[in-house]
Design a protein around this motif. Structure first.
Motif, short mmCIF file in Angstrom:
data_model
loop_
_atom_site.label_atom_id
_atom_site.label_comp_id
_atom_site.label_asym_id
_atom_site.label_seq_id
_atom_site.Cartn_x
_atom_site.Cartn_y
_atom_site.Cartn_z
N GLU A 201 44.32 49.85 48.84
CA GLU A 201 43.13 50.38 48.15
C GLU A 201 43.54 51.19 46.93
OE1 GLU A 201 39.63 51.97 50.41
OE2 GLU A 201 40.97 51.62 52.09
N ALA A 202 44.67 51.88 47.05
CA ALA A 202 45.13 52.73 45.95
C ALA A 202 45.62 51.90 44.77
CB ALA A 202 46.25 53.64 46.44
N TRP B 246 30.03 46.99 38.52
CA TRP B 246 28.87 47.31 39.36
C TRP B 246 28.74 48.80 39.57
CZ3 TRP B 246 24.68 44.71 41.05
CH2 TRP B 246 24.65 43.34 40.77
N GLY C 197 30.90 37.76 38.24
CA GLY C 197 30.27 38.91 37.60
C GLY C 197 28.95 39.30 38.26
N LYS C 198 28.30 38.32 38.88
CA LYS C 198 27.03 38.61 39.55
C LYS C 198 27.26 39.22 40.93
CE LYS C 198 23.79 36.77 36.84
NZ LYS C 198 22.59 37.50 36.43
N CYS C 199 28.51 39.14 41.42
CA CYS C 199 28.82 39.71 42.74
C CYS C 199 29.36 41.13 42.56
CB CYS C 199 29.87 38.86 43.45
SG CYS C 199 29.29 37.19 43.77
N LYS C 200 29.29 41.90 43.64
CA LYS C 200 29.61 43.32 43.50
C LYS C 200 31.08 43.66 43.71
CE LYS C 200 24.96 44.66 44.73
NZ LYS C 200 24.06 45.00 45.83
N THR C 201 31.84 42.74 44.30
CA THR C 201 33.21 43.14 44.67
C THR C 201 34.30 42.19 44.17
OG1 THR C 201 32.87 41.97 46.75
CG2 THR C 201 32.49 44.35 46.78
N HIS C 202 34.05 41.47 43.12
CA HIS C 202 35.03 40.51 42.57
C HIS C 202 35.56 39.53 43.64
CE1 HIS C 202 35.19 42.26 38.70
NE2 HIS C 202 35.83 43.34 39.03
N THR D 89 41.78 56.74 47.20
CA THR D 89 43.02 56.12 47.67
C THR D 89 42.73 55.45 49.01
OG1 THR D 89 44.17 57.95 46.63
CG2 THR D 89 45.47 56.58 48.10
N TYR E 125 40.42 43.15 34.03
CA TYR E 125 39.45 43.17 32.94
C TYR E 125 40.10 42.75 31.62
CZ TYR E 125 35.95 45.34 35.94
OH TYR E 125 35.05 45.56 36.94
N SER F 243 33.84 50.03 47.21
CA SER F 243 34.62 48.81 47.00
C SER F 243 34.03 47.93 45.91
CB SER F 243 34.70 48.01 48.30
OG SER F 243 33.41 47.59 48.67
N TYR F 244 32.94 48.38 45.30
CA TYR F 244 32.33 47.59 44.24
C TYR F 244 33.26 47.54 43.03
CZ TYR F 244 27.66 47.41 46.40
OH TYR F 244 26.61 47.16 47.22
N SER F 245 33.07 46.53 42.22
CA SER F 245 33.87 46.41 41.00
C SER F 245 33.45 47.52 40.03
CB SER F 245 33.63 45.06 40.35
OG SER F 245 32.29 44.96 39.92
N GLU G 112 42.59 46.04 39.02
CA GLU G 112 41.26 45.70 38.49
C GLU G 112 41.22 45.91 36.97
OE1 GLU G 112 37.99 47.54 40.57
OE2 GLU G 112 36.55 46.66 39.18
N LYS G 113 41.88 47.00 36.53
CA LYS G 113 41.93 47.25 35.08
C LYS G 113 42.68 46.12 34.38
CE LYS G 113 41.67 52.25 35.24
NZ LYS G 113 42.50 53.45 35.36
#
Lengths: 319, 226
Positions: free
Chosen positions: A32-33, B78, A116-121, B60, A43, B73-75, A39-40
């Motif tokens: 998660e960290a 979002w 892009g329409k979804c919330k969590t890639h 974290t 993009y 957990s959203y992008s 993600e950056k």
């Protein structure tokens, strides 16, 4: 500009390959960290890929337009045919790519739209994997453009009528007492009508999609034959001329109906891409289904409009 | 809107020799219309918690729920939509753009919403008038006093009429009169049913809250409800 943009796309593609591969390899195993950092990077890579594919798509019409600009400079060339014939080692092969590759590129863009329409890639990894898979195509497409525009020279070439208007034609002049040209138009219109029905059927039933996939290939082949064997001589009022480039140049409406038919024929393949790579979780499945419905509707109406334009064109020929 | 955090942990510079554990396993449940106040010594993790709940940074570990939707957990895209539509943020250091005038700063959040330039200006002037800044609308923010700058920051946070308002020590850098005015604004927002989450040392603000959290060394003590 074509050359400059092709070089830019080539360089960008090579440059973006490393971050794309990193995202593809690390996304599922990252903690998660680590994810915000990935993600950056995503993009940035995403923006670069959009630019690359945007350039490649923009360069498809530009390619033909730029080539058309060379017609007066190539001795013997009366239309695009002659220009293509001045670098024959790649141009004829690239012609097929110019119609097929946009399907792949738009397929990637559709995946990014769904993501892009979804919330969590949910499609991030699939998009990266798909881009890695199509990188060779992007590179080949760019390299061909660079090669063509750096190699093109004012060589003496043959005119399209010398090359294409030869006997024997692929469709016989008369079949069972009926004109071969008429028969091919009837075959095309019948196949296209069934194909359009299957597109609308695909909105309700999965079998419709399978049928459109199967039918799209023979329909594409018949379309090419119909354009060269019937539409060109009929619409140009030149009974023995079969050059499609002359048709597109002299009768611009044919570009519009060919474009609409291309979209109609490409849609099942675009949806095959989204169906395989765009359904990772419940949310993406839902968005993919909505996208599929919209695409099928647009494709169905594209076919209807194209067929209506052809019908009007043919009526004007005979009245 | 209600906010819930489950086992939120934030570690800065993870894996480096300068690793800082700013927040550890923080779990809280903030109900709709709650006026939640966070207190604790400097460096205890209040700002980190606000930023995590306000979706300004990613945890974290752990999850953030807004109205039972797991939003952590959203992008980024979002989360930005949620911040744009539902959240207002008031920063301790104002975070105003010095090259713009007061009203332009206030109108900024509406730039990415479907509003015309005239509507944006009209809304900015209205809210600034409500907050007693009518005479300062055309001033560059750098020429305003600290208290005025904080009120501009408050106006900017409220112009989108957010459902949740986060404020990071809003009265720490202002004079007593402005602090009283800002407390008055929070009272009004509480009356309007907004969910408000504020980190503060201000005792007069603490007594207005419906929920009081104490954070110490990155850990939340049991919340007290009043």
């Amino acid at each position: 500009m074509e050359l400059l943009l092709s070089i830019s796309a080539l360089v960008l593609t090579i440059g973006v390959l490393f971050p794309v591969t990193r995202i593809y390899r690390q996304w599922n195993t990252s903690t998660e960290a680590e994810r915000p950092e990935l993600e950056k990077t995503f993009y940035l890579a995403f923006a670069a890929v959009i630019i690359i594919l945007g350039i490649r798509l923009f360069l498809v019409p530009m390619y033909f337009w730029t080539m058309q600009g060379f017609v007066p400079m190539i001795p013997g060339a009366m239309c695009l045919w002659g220009v293509f014939d001045s670098v024959p080692e790649v141009t004829w092969g690239s012609l097929l790519l110019k119609f097929v590759l946009p399907v792949v590129f738009i397929g990637w863009l559709l995946l990014s739209f769904i993501n892009g329409k979804c919330k969590t890639h949910p499609l991030m990894q699939n998009m990266m994997a798909f881009f890695i898979a199509i990188v060779p195509l992007v590179l080949i497409d760019s390299a061909i453009d660079i090669y063509v525009f750096s190699k093109i020279t004012p060589l003496q070439v043959s005119c399209c009528s010398d090359a294409i208007d030869v006997w024997n034609r692929p469709v016989p002049g008369v079949i069972s007492g009926i004109s071969g040209q008429t028969l091919i138009v009837v075959a095309f219109l019948s196949l296209a009508a069934f194909y359009t029905l299957f597109l609308f059927l695909a909105l309700k039933r999965r079998i419709g999609h399978a049928l459109t996939l199967v039918l799209s290939i023979p329909l594409a082949a018949v379309l090419v034959l119909t354009i060269t064997e019937t539409f060109t001589p009929w619409l140009l009022n030149l009974p023995f001329h079969h050059c499609p480039f002359c048709l597109f140049f002299e009768h611009p409406l044919s570009i519009l109906f060919t474009g609409l038919l291309w979209f109609g024929l490409a849609t099942p393949w675009l949806l095959l891409i989204t169906n395989r790579l765009g359904r990772e979780n419940a949310e993406s499945k839902n968005v993919e289904t909505q996208t599929k419905k919209s695409m099928l509707t647009y494709a169905g109406f594209s076919m209807v409009i194209a067929l209506a334009l052809i019908a009007v064109d043919l009526m004007m020929v005979f009245t | 809107m209600k906010i819930r955090a489950v086992n939120l942990t934030k570690t800065y510079f993870k894996g480096s020799p300068h690793e800082v554990s700013a927040l550890r396993n923080a779990s809280i449940d903030i109900a709709e219309r709650d006026f939640c106040l966070m207190t604790g010594p400097s460096g205890s993790g209040k700002t980190t918690l606000l930023c995590l709940l306000g979706l300004l940074t990613k945890p974290t570990q752990g999850k953030v729920y807004i109205d039972d939707e797991e939003v952590s957990s959203y992008s980024d895209a979002w989360q930005t939509k949620i911040r744009k539509n539902k959240i207002g943020f008031i920063f301790q250091q104002y975070n105003l753009l010095p090259q713009f005038t007061a009203w332009e700063n206030v109108a900024l959040p509406n730039l990415c919403r479907e509003t015309t330039a005239a509507e944006r200006k009209q809304q900015a002037l209205q809210i600034m008038t409500d907050l007693g800044l009518k005479e300062r609308v055309d001033f560059k923010v750098a020429s305003l006093s600290g208290g005025e700058q904080q009120r501009v920051a408050v106006a900017r946070a409220l112009i989108t009429d957010p459902e949740i308002i986060f404020a990071d020590e809003p009265t720490a850098a202002v004079d007593e009169e402005t602090a009283t005015a800002i407390i008055g604004i929070f009272k009004d927002l509480k009356q309007k049913g907004k969910t408000i989450i504020v980190s503060t040392h201000d005792k007069s603000l603490i007594k207005e809250g419906t929920m009081h959290l104490t954070i110490n060394h990155g850990e939340i003590q049991a919340p007290i409800r009043s």
